[in-house]
Design an enzyme around this catalytic site. Structure first.
Site, PDB file in Angstrom:
ATOM      1  N   GLY A  33       0.820  -1.204   0.000  1.00 12.70           N
ATOM      2  CA  GLY A  33       0.000   0.000   0.000  1.00 12.70           C
ATOM      3  C   GLY A  33       0.851   1.249   0.000  1.00 12.70           C
ATOM      4  N   ASN A  34       0.202   2.382   0.205  1.00 14.66           N
ATOM      5  CA  ASN A  34       0.929   3.646   0.268  1.00 14.66           C
ATOM      6  C   ASN A  34       0.293   4.538   1.330  1.00 14.66           C
ATOM      7  OD1 ASN A  34      -1.115   5.507  -1.072  1.00 14.66           O
ATOM      8  ND2 ASN A  34      -0.881   3.942  -2.641  1.00 14.66           N
ATOM      9  N   ARG A  35       0.913   5.675   1.583  1.00 19.73           N
ATOM     10  CA  ARG A  35       0.512   6.510   2.710  1.00 19.73           C
ATOM     11  C   ARG A  35      -0.564   7.545   2.391  1.00 19.73           C
ATOM     12  NH1 ARG A  35       3.848   5.509   6.875  1.00 19.73           N
ATOM     13  NH2 ARG A  35       5.953   4.768   6.394  1.00 19.73           N
ATOM     14  N   SER A  36      -1.179   7.454   1.236  1.00 24.13           N
ATOM     15  CA  SER A  36      -2.205   8.451   0.925  1.00 24.13           C
ATOM     16  C   SER A  36      -3.384   8.347   1.893  1.00 24.13           C
ATOM     17  CB  SER A  36      -2.707   8.262  -0.513  1.00 24.13           C
ATOM     18  OG  SER A  36      -3.735   9.181  -0.772  1.00 24.13           O
ATOM     19  N   ALA A 100      -3.721   7.903  -5.085  1.00 23.13           N
ATOM     20  CA  ALA A 100      -2.368   7.387  -5.262  1.00 23.13           C
ATOM     21  C   ALA A 100      -2.523   5.957  -5.767  1.00 23.13           C
ATOM     22  CB  ALA A 100      -1.617   7.421  -3.941  1.00 23.13           C
TER      23      ALA A 100
END
Ligand code: CTP
Ligand code: CA
Length: 235
Positions: A33-36, A100
């Site tokens: 995943g990502n931090r958005s 994102a």
């Protein structure tokens, strides 16, 4: 409608906004995943509602709730977001890709939980590239000669190979979207802050426009700019 169009400039229009960050599964319990957080996308949805639009929010794992009044479509992966975005775009006047999107996904997804095993070497994750949804939206629109405004977002830091604006302009032309909202990360910016500083680049070639403040302020500036671009195209 008694409310003047200057106050509700997007009345009668449908705006699709993607927000948050995609999650790409490795097995039933794990993902990349990502931090958005989805905050900027949610602020855009609220600003578009304020401007009178019908708003669809394509939400990929957001940490904040969707504003009341949006049509919410929840997605998990980039491939799911692609499908939802292409579907929603078919009757949208404006599409804003604030999500994102994972550039890569695991090549293989295990149907069962990956276990540690002493008799087998530790696993290596192979990645494959996800489709570029923004680019595809532009291609589909152009093939259909549809009158639709498409907005991309980009976070750039700049490096030895180029500065933020150089990278952003190259991205604007690669993606061929109408507007690119560029977030200058790194440069005197602190992660986790609720404020944002962006530059809005236009493919039509008008001057770069700066906007900063809270994510709501930035969203309002982007929606104002979208309204202005639309009224230039359709007087
Ligand atoms: N985007 C997309 N599909 C992808 C990747 C990105 O639609 N597979 C969209 C994002 O939602 C954003 C814009 O493209 O609106 C720019 O994303 P960004 O990650 O900055 O662009 P990339 O082309 O992935 O370039 P980079 O290698 O810098 O990550
Ligand atoms: Ca990317």
């Amino acid at each position: 409608d008694a409310v003047p169009s200057a106050i509700r400039p997007l009345a009668g229009l449908t705006v699709t906004i993607s927000a948050g960050g995609t999650r790409e599964p490795l097995d039933p319990v794990r993902f990349l995943g990502n931090r958005s957080s989805g905050k900027q996308g949610v602020a855009l949805a609220a600003a578009a509602l304020d401007a009178g639009a019908r708003v669809r929010l394509l939400a990929a794992h957001m940490e904040v709730p969707a504003p009341a009044g949006v049509e919410l479509v929840q997605v998990e992966t980039a491939l799911e977001l692609r499908k939802a975005a292409l579907h929603a775009a078919a009757d949208s006047d404006v599409v804003i890709m604030a999500a994102a999107v994972a550039d890569f996904r695991p090549a293989d997804v295990s149907g069962t939980k990956i276990k540690k095993r002493d008799d087998v070497a530790d696993p290596v994750i192979n990645l494959v590239r996800n489709p570029d949804i923004l680019r595809e939206l532009v291609e589909v629109r152009d093939a259909a000669s549809r009158n639709q405004l498409i907005v991309g977002f980009a976070a750039e830091t700049g490096d030895a190979g180029g500065d933020v604006l150089e990278y952003a302009l190259a991205k604007l032309h690669r993606k061929a979207c109408d507007l690119l909202v560029v977030n200058q990360v790194g440069r005197d910016k602190v992660f986790g802050e609720d404020t944002n500083s962006v530059v809005i680049l236009s493919r039509a070639g008008s001057e770069p426009q700066e906007a900063s403040g809270s994510k709501s302020d930035v969203a309002a500036a982007v929606i104002d700019r979208v309204s202005a671009e639309l009224s230039r195209v359709v007087p």
